[in-house]
Design an enzyme around this catalytic site. Sequence first.
Site, mmCIF file in Angstrom:
data_model
loop_
_atom_site.group_PDB
_atom_site.id
_atom_site.type_symbol
_atom_site.label_atom_id
_atom_site.label_comp_id
_atom_site.label_asym_id
_atom_site.label_seq_id
_atom_site.Cartn_x
_atom_site.Cartn_y
_atom_site.Cartn_z
ATOM 1 N N ARG A 38 -53.285 62.788 25.035
ATOM 2 C CA ARG A 38 -51.392 61.867 25.117
ATOM 3 C C ARG A 38 -51.374 61.227 26.849
ATOM 4 O O ARG A 38 -52.860 61.835 28.040
ATOM 5 C CB ARG A 38 -50.733 62.590 25.308
ATOM 6 N N GLY A 93 -61.455 67.079 30.468
ATOM 7 C CA GLY A 93 -61.062 67.315 31.741
ATOM 8 C C GLY A 93 -60.404 66.338 32.824
ATOM 9 O O GLY A 93 -60.235 65.900 33.512
ATOM 10 N N GLY A 132 -56.892 64.434 32.102
ATOM 11 C CA GLY A 132 -56.249 64.388 32.117
ATOM 12 C C GLY A 132 -55.029 64.199 30.734
ATOM 13 O O GLY A 132 -53.834 63.440 31.485
ATOM 14 N N ASP A 148 -47.530 68.440 26.472
ATOM 15 C CA ASP A 148 -48.541 67.496 26.008
ATOM 16 C C ASP A 148 -48.627 68.064 24.157
ATOM 17 O O ASP A 148 -49.111 67.027 23.337
ATOM 18 C CB ASP A 148 -49.534 68.097 26.896
ATOM 19 N N TYR A 203 -51.484 75.066 40.226
ATOM 20 C CA TYR A 203 -50.901 74.430 38.644
ATOM 21 C C TYR A 203 -49.029 75.539 38.653
ATOM 22 O O TYR A 203 -48.429 75.574 39.089
ATOM 23 C CB TYR A 203 -51.094 74.187 37.644
HETATM 24 C C1 GLA Z 1 -50.066 69.346 32.214
HETATM 25 C C2 GLA Z 1 -48.909 70.354 31.660
HETATM 26 C C3 GLA Z 1 -47.830 69.863 30.991
HETATM 27 C C4 GLA Z 1 -46.981 69.190 32.089
HETATM 28 C C5 GLA Z 1 -48.335 68.992 33.033
HETATM 29 C C6 GLA Z 1 -47.578 68.337 34.262
HETATM 30 O O1 GLA Z 1 -50.348 69.009 31.295
HETATM 31 O O2 GLA Z 1 -49.655 70.867 30.315
HETATM 32 O O3 GLA Z 1 -47.215 70.996 30.428
HETATM 33 O O4 GLA Z 1 -46.472 70.552 32.836
HETATM 34 O O5 GLA Z 1 -49.505 69.166 33.351
HETATM 35 O O6 GLA Z 1 -46.191 67.070 33.782
#
Ligand code: GLA
Length: 348
Positions: free
Chosen positions: A25, A115, A117, A161, A210
Amino acid sequence: MRSATSTLGEHVYSPGMLTAFAPGRVNLIGDHTDYTGGLVMPMAVQMGTTVRFEPGGDSVHLASEGFEGTVDVPIGVSDPASVEPRWGRYVAGVVLSIRPSTGGSGYVSTTLPVGAGLSSSAALEVALALALGFGRDSLSLARACRRAEQISSGLPCGIMDHLASAAGRTGHALLIDCTTEAVEPVAVPPDCEIVVVPSGETRHLASTPYADRHASCEEAARIIGPLAEARRSQLALISDPTLRRRARHVITENERVRAFAGAMASGDLLDAGRLMVESHRSLRDDFEVSTPALERVVERLLRHPGVYGTRLTGGGFGGCVVALTEPGSLHEGWTVVPSAGARVSSIQ
Ligand code: GLA
């Protein structure tokens, strides 16, 4: 119909095999809001992970072209942290989360950069859960796979995600309310393109701050209540300036997601792009999840003709930038299209 056995690539397949596919995604807007029950607007993309699988036996045995080594996880696994190679921990997380009655063996392939994103781990978890026979609705699938991610990586991630991967809709982004978990498809206008440009910095979110950002949001919520319901005027009640900025990002980001969904629905690409840039600045200045490499890409793309807006996408600390552009104006990165969600079929 295949006869007794056949080959797909270098692997031998027999009747009864399944193929499960889950997309990655890209998040158009709404980052670091999902785990506070806020709004997000991701879309599933055409790139994803495929698991070709033959059910049977009491362990999950997987080989892969993209990940190193083979994985062998007993369906009675109890400690994912002990599983090697490391990608096997996601497999163990799925097994622990969905508790399948049988294992199986198969082969994993992916067209997603790992990795970067684009949710490569979510795509692996969702595809594997389907291959292991998870047969419930897409929200249940997403919840089970979010749990798998949390078990295997320790990351206190939200549902974005996994839900984007499980519930993607062709031609649409998904406006998701992470409190109610309601999903509203929003058509992506045909006269634009969505381009994902890597910063060149790959990272594993579990080894970034995070979890610290997640903890700050929880602390802010203890002072002013759930951030998804909070108003800007309440920010004055937070005395710690860092905490106040973290909360301000979440509150204003929720406003931007709502406005962005409206702009996309009415085809106002200029306004949608402006909101993306505001979102990026908030992630950079208030939430502090950008990096010099991400900044360089964003600044460069903003000077490029035909770019309506751009922002870091996903958790940050590296990874990718997403841009909303006039068709054909950017010749780098990946042009992604809003795609259907995860699916499983039998190989015949
Ligand atoms: C990662 C996490 C998601 C979300 C994003 C930031 O992708 O898996 O759940 O928190 O970071 O929006």
